[in-house]
Motif scaffolding. Structure first.
Motif, PDB file in Angstrom:
ATOM      1  N   SER A  46       0.829  -1.214   0.000  1.00 33.07           N
ATOM      2  CA  SER A  46       0.000   0.000   0.000  1.00 33.07           C
ATOM      3  C   SER A  46       0.861   1.260   0.000  1.00 33.07           C
ATOM      4  O   SER A  46       0.553   2.235  -0.691  1.00 33.07           O
ATOM      5  CB  SER A  46      -0.913   0.025   1.224  1.00 33.07           C
ATOM      6  OG  SER A  46      -1.837  -1.019   1.150  1.00 33.07           O
ATOM      7  N   ARG A  47       1.949   1.242   0.781  1.00 35.28           N
ATOM      8  CA  ARG A  47       2.822   2.410   0.829  1.00 35.28           C
ATOM      9  C   ARG A  47       3.487   2.680  -0.507  1.00 35.28           C
ATOM     10  O   ARG A  47       3.666   3.839  -0.898  1.00 35.28           O
ATOM     11  CB  ARG A  47       3.875   2.248   1.934  1.00 35.28           C
ATOM     12  CG  ARG A  47       3.317   2.437   3.330  1.00 35.28           C
ATOM     13  CD  ARG A  47       4.409   2.421   4.384  1.00 35.28           C
ATOM     14  NE  ARG A  47       4.968   1.093   4.593  1.00 35.28           N
ATOM     15  CZ  ARG A  47       4.462   0.192   5.420  1.00 35.28           C
ATOM     16  NH1 ARG A  47       3.365   0.445   6.116  1.00 35.28           N
ATOM     17  NH2 ARG A  47       5.039  -0.988   5.570  1.00 35.28           N
ATOM     18  N   VAL A  48       3.846   1.644  -1.240  1.00 34.75           N
ATOM     19  CA  VAL A  48       4.459   1.842  -2.559  1.00 34.75           C
ATOM     20  C   VAL A  48       3.477   2.511  -3.510  1.00 34.75           C
ATOM     21  O   VAL A  48       3.823   3.476  -4.197  1.00 34.75           O
ATOM     22  CB  VAL A  48       4.984   0.508  -3.133  1.00 34.75           C
ATOM     23  CG1 VAL A  48       5.343   0.646  -4.608  1.00 34.75           C
ATOM     24  CG2 VAL A  48       6.181   0.017  -2.330  1.00 34.75           C
ATOM     25  N   VAL A  49       2.257   2.020  -3.554  1.00 35.18           N
ATOM     26  CA  VAL A  49       1.238   2.615  -4.434  1.00 35.18           C
ATOM     27  C   VAL A  49       1.007   4.076  -4.051  1.00 35.18           C
ATOM     28  O   VAL A  49       0.986   4.974  -4.906  1.00 35.18           O
ATOM     29  CB  VAL A  49      -0.079   1.799  -4.374  1.00 35.18           C
ATOM     30  CG1 VAL A  49      -1.195   2.514  -5.100  1.00 35.18           C
ATOM     31  CG2 VAL A  49       0.145   0.406  -4.966  1.00 35.18           C
ATOM     32  N   ALA A  50       0.854   4.337  -2.750  1.00 38.11           N
ATOM     33  CA  ALA A  50       0.640   5.712  -2.285  1.00 38.11           C
ATOM     34  C   ALA A  50       1.874   6.575  -2.529  1.00 38.11           C
ATOM     35  O   ALA A  50       1.756   7.767  -2.842  1.00 38.11           O
ATOM     36  CB  ALA A  50       0.271   5.706  -0.806  1.00 38.11           C
ATOM     37  N   GLY A  51       3.054   5.984  -2.406  1.00 37.26           N
ATOM     38  CA  GLY A  51       4.298   6.715  -2.639  1.00 37.26           C
ATOM     39  C   GLY A  51       4.463   7.145  -4.087  1.00 37.26           C
ATOM     40  O   GLY A  51       4.898   8.270  -4.368  1.00 37.26           O
ATOM     41  N   VAL A  52       4.118   6.272  -5.011  1.00 38.86           N
ATOM     42  CA  VAL A  52       4.177   6.637  -6.436  1.00 38.86           C
ATOM     43  C   VAL A  52       3.229   7.799  -6.706  1.00 38.86           C
ATOM     44  O   VAL A  52       3.585   8.771  -7.381  1.00 38.86           O
ATOM     45  CB  VAL A  52       3.845   5.421  -7.336  1.00 38.86           C
ATOM     46  CG1 VAL A  52       3.643   5.845  -8.786  1.00 38.86           C
ATOM     47  CG2 VAL A  52       4.960   4.378  -7.238  1.00 38.86           C
ATOM     48  N   ALA A  53       2.029   7.732  -6.153  1.00 33.87           N
ATOM     49  CA  ALA A  53       1.056   8.810  -6.346  1.00 33.87           C
ATOM     50  C   ALA A  53       1.581  10.118  -5.737  1.00 33.87           C
ATOM     51  O   ALA A  53       1.461  11.191  -6.349  1.00 33.87           O
ATOM     52  CB  ALA A  53      -0.293   8.430  -5.747  1.00 33.87           C
ATOM     53  N   ALA A  54       2.159  10.052  -4.545  1.00 33.48           N
ATOM     54  CA  ALA A  54       2.704  11.252  -3.903  1.00 33.48           C
ATOM     55  C   ALA A  54       3.842  11.837  -4.730  1.00 33.48           C
ATOM     56  O   ALA A  54       3.922  13.062  -4.913  1.00 33.48           O
ATOM     57  CB  ALA A  54       3.186  10.913  -2.486  1.00 33.48           C
ATOM     58  N   ALA A  65       6.505  10.812   4.783  1.00 34.93           N
ATOM     59  CA  ALA A  65       5.751  10.109   5.827  1.00 34.93           C
ATOM     60  C   ALA A  65       5.641   8.620   5.498  1.00 34.93           C
ATOM     61  O   ALA A  65       5.743   7.765   6.387  1.00 34.93           O
ATOM     62  CB  ALA A  65       4.368  10.735   5.987  1.00 34.93           C
ATOM     63  N   LEU A  66       5.441   8.302   4.229  1.00 36.48           N
ATOM     64  CA  LEU A  66       5.360   6.900   3.806  1.00 36.48           C
ATOM     65  C   LEU A  66       6.703   6.203   3.976  1.00 36.48           C
ATOM     66  O   LEU A  66       6.765   5.036   4.393  1.00 36.48           O
ATOM     67  CB  LEU A  66       4.875   6.810   2.362  1.00 36.48           C
ATOM     68  CG  LEU A  66       3.425   7.231   2.145  1.00 36.48           C
ATOM     69  CD1 LEU A  66       3.158   7.529   0.668  1.00 36.48           C
ATOM     70  CD2 LEU A  66       2.481   6.160   2.666  1.00 36.48           C
ATOM     71  N   ALA A  69       7.061   5.526   7.676  1.00 39.11           N
ATOM     72  CA  ALA A  69       6.185   4.409   8.061  1.00 39.11           C
ATOM     73  C   ALA A  69       6.782   3.083   7.607  1.00 39.11           C
ATOM     74  O   ALA A  69       6.717   2.079   8.329  1.00 39.11           O
ATOM     75  CB  ALA A  69       4.785   4.600   7.474  1.00 39.11           C
ATOM     76  N   SER A  70       7.390   3.067   6.435  1.00 41.12           N
ATOM     77  CA  SER A  70       8.047   1.855   5.941  1.00 41.12           C
ATOM     78  C   SER A  70       9.201   1.456   6.858  1.00 41.12           C
ATOM     79  O   SER A  70       9.363   0.282   7.202  1.00 41.12           O
ATOM     80  CB  SER A  70       8.552   2.085   4.517  1.00 41.12           C
ATOM     81  OG  SER A  70       9.300   0.988   4.076  1.00 41.12           O
ATOM     82  N   GLY A  71       9.990   2.447   7.256  1.00 42.74           N
ATOM     83  CA  GLY A  71      11.110   2.169   8.151  1.00 42.74           C
ATOM     84  C   GLY A  71      10.665   1.617   9.485  1.00 42.74           C
ATOM     85  O   GLY A  71      11.244   0.658  10.004  1.00 42.74           O
ATOM     86  N   ILE A  72       9.613   2.195  10.046  1.00 44.26           N
ATOM     87  CA  ILE A  72       9.096   1.720  11.326  1.00 44.26           C
ATOM     88  C   ILE A  72       8.531   0.307  11.189  1.00 44.26           C
ATOM     89  O   ILE A  72       8.760  -0.558  12.037  1.00 44.26           O
ATOM     90  CB  ILE A  72       8.053   2.707  11.882  1.00 44.26           C
ATOM     91  CG1 ILE A  72       8.759   4.018  12.268  1.00 44.26           C
ATOM     92  CG2 ILE A  72       7.302   2.109  13.063  1.00 44.26           C
ATOM     93  CD1 ILE A  72       7.823   5.162  12.557  1.00 44.26           C
ATOM     94  N   SER A  73       7.808   0.057  10.092  1.00 47.90           N
ATOM     95  CA  SER A  73       7.257  -1.281   9.875  1.00 47.90           C
ATOM     96  C   SER A  73       8.366  -2.313   9.712  1.00 47.90           C
ATOM     97  O   SER A  73       8.249  -3.435  10.212  1.00 47.90           O
ATOM     98  CB  SER A  73       6.346  -1.292   8.640  1.00 47.90           C
ATOM     99  OG  SER A  73       5.863  -2.589   8.393  1.00 47.90           O
ATOM    100  N   VAL A  98      14.120  17.198   6.910  1.00 48.45           N
ATOM    101  CA  VAL A  98      13.994  15.831   6.397  1.00 48.45           C
ATOM    102  C   VAL A  98      12.514  15.462   6.356  1.00 48.45           C
ATOM    103  O   VAL A  98      11.808  15.611   7.344  1.00 48.45           O
ATOM    104  CB  VAL A  98      14.783  14.822   7.267  1.00 48.45           C
ATOM    105  CG1 VAL A  98      14.524  13.384   6.824  1.00 48.45           C
ATOM    106  CG2 VAL A  98      16.274  15.129   7.212  1.00 48.45           C
ATOM    107  N   PHE A  99      12.057  15.004   5.196  1.00 47.56           N
ATOM    108  CA  PHE A  99      10.657  14.598   5.039  1.00 47.56           C
ATOM    109  C   PHE A  99      10.402  13.196   5.580  1.00 47.56           C
ATOM    110  O   PHE A  99       9.312  12.893   6.053  1.00 47.56           O
ATOM    111  CB  PHE A  99      10.240  14.638   3.567  1.00 47.56           C
ATOM    112  CG  PHE A  99      10.280  16.013   2.970  1.00 47.56           C
ATOM    113  CD1 PHE A  99       9.409  16.998   3.393  1.00 47.56           C
ATOM    114  CD2 PHE A  99      11.195  16.318   1.975  1.00 47.56           C
ATOM    115  CE1 PHE A  99       9.434  18.269   2.837  1.00 47.56           C
ATOM    116  CE2 PHE A  99      11.224  17.577   1.408  1.00 47.56           C
ATOM    117  CZ  PHE A  99      10.349  18.560   1.843  1.00 47.56           C
ATOM    118  N   GLY A 100      11.392  12.303   5.470  1.00 48.33           N
ATOM    119  CA  GLY A 100      11.220  10.932   5.923  1.00 48.33           C
ATOM    120  C   GLY A 100      12.499  10.135   5.768  1.00 48.33           C
ATOM    121  O   GLY A 100      13.429  10.567   5.080  1.00 48.33           O
ATOM    122  N   ALA A 101      12.535   8.957   6.412  1.00 54.00           N
ATOM    123  CA  ALA A 101      13.729   8.108   6.365  1.00 54.00           C
ATOM    124  C   ALA A 101      13.343   6.650   6.540  1.00 54.00           C
ATOM    125  O   ALA A 101      12.387   6.337   7.241  1.00 54.00           O
ATOM    126  CB  ALA A 101      14.718   8.521   7.454  1.00 54.00           C
TER     127      ALA A 101
END
Length: 157
Positions: A46-54, A65-66, A69-73, A98-101
């Motif tokens: 789900s994060r990949v699909v949402a990430g491509v859209a973002a 943010a995605l 969330a991936s890193g935490i998961s 930094v937006f995300g990591a």
């Protein structure tokens, strides 16, 4: 699925053969380790699909943010990383600019990939170096921070 989620043994069912709906309905009946791996798989999909859209919208805040969330998961559900890597990922994700990591290389002698605003990258890199050195002085000399830019080969069509 016996063992496949932990990289051992043979599996009778592959996650790609299971629908999200089936997992949501029956996932709690799986052994904890397999349930967590499956939760990461379905969440990551789900994060990949949402990430491509973002990315296509130019929404770097959502993409970051995605990534986080991936890193935490990957830590919580796939048990990737180790204390110093988990700490570095958190430091990077919490650094202004930094937006995300997330991990790359599964956190096992891998690295942290971050998405940062270009105008804040140098300042963020310096802050990350200082904070990591104060948290892990014994590892600070091994923790390089490299600023890169997206090249022509890294684009979506």
């Amino acid at each position: 699925a016996n063992g496949r989620s932990s990289g051992e043994g043979e599996a009778s069912v592959l996650l790609s053969d299971v629908t999200r709906e089936a997992f949501e309905a029956h996932g709690n009946s799986l052994p904890d380790n397999e349930r967590k791996r499956a939760a990461h798989y379905f969440g990551e999909t789900s994060r990949v699909v949402a990430g491509v859209a973002a990315w296509r919208r130019g929404d770097l805040v959502q993409l970051g943010a995605l990534m986080t969330a991936s890193g935490i998961s990957s830590i919580d559900n796939y048990e990737c990383g180790c204390g110093p890597m988990d700490s570095l990922r958190a430091i990077v994700a919490e650094t202004p600019g930094v937006f995300g990591a997330r991990f790359s290389g599964a956190g096992f002698r891998g690295c942290i990939v971050a998405l940062a605003a270009p105008e804040h990258a140098a300042t963020a890199a310096a802050a990350i170096r200082v904070k990591y050195a104060s948290s892990h002085p014994e590892l600070a000399q091994c923790a390089d921070v490299v600023i890169t830019r997206v090249g022509a080969g890294a684009r979506f069509h």
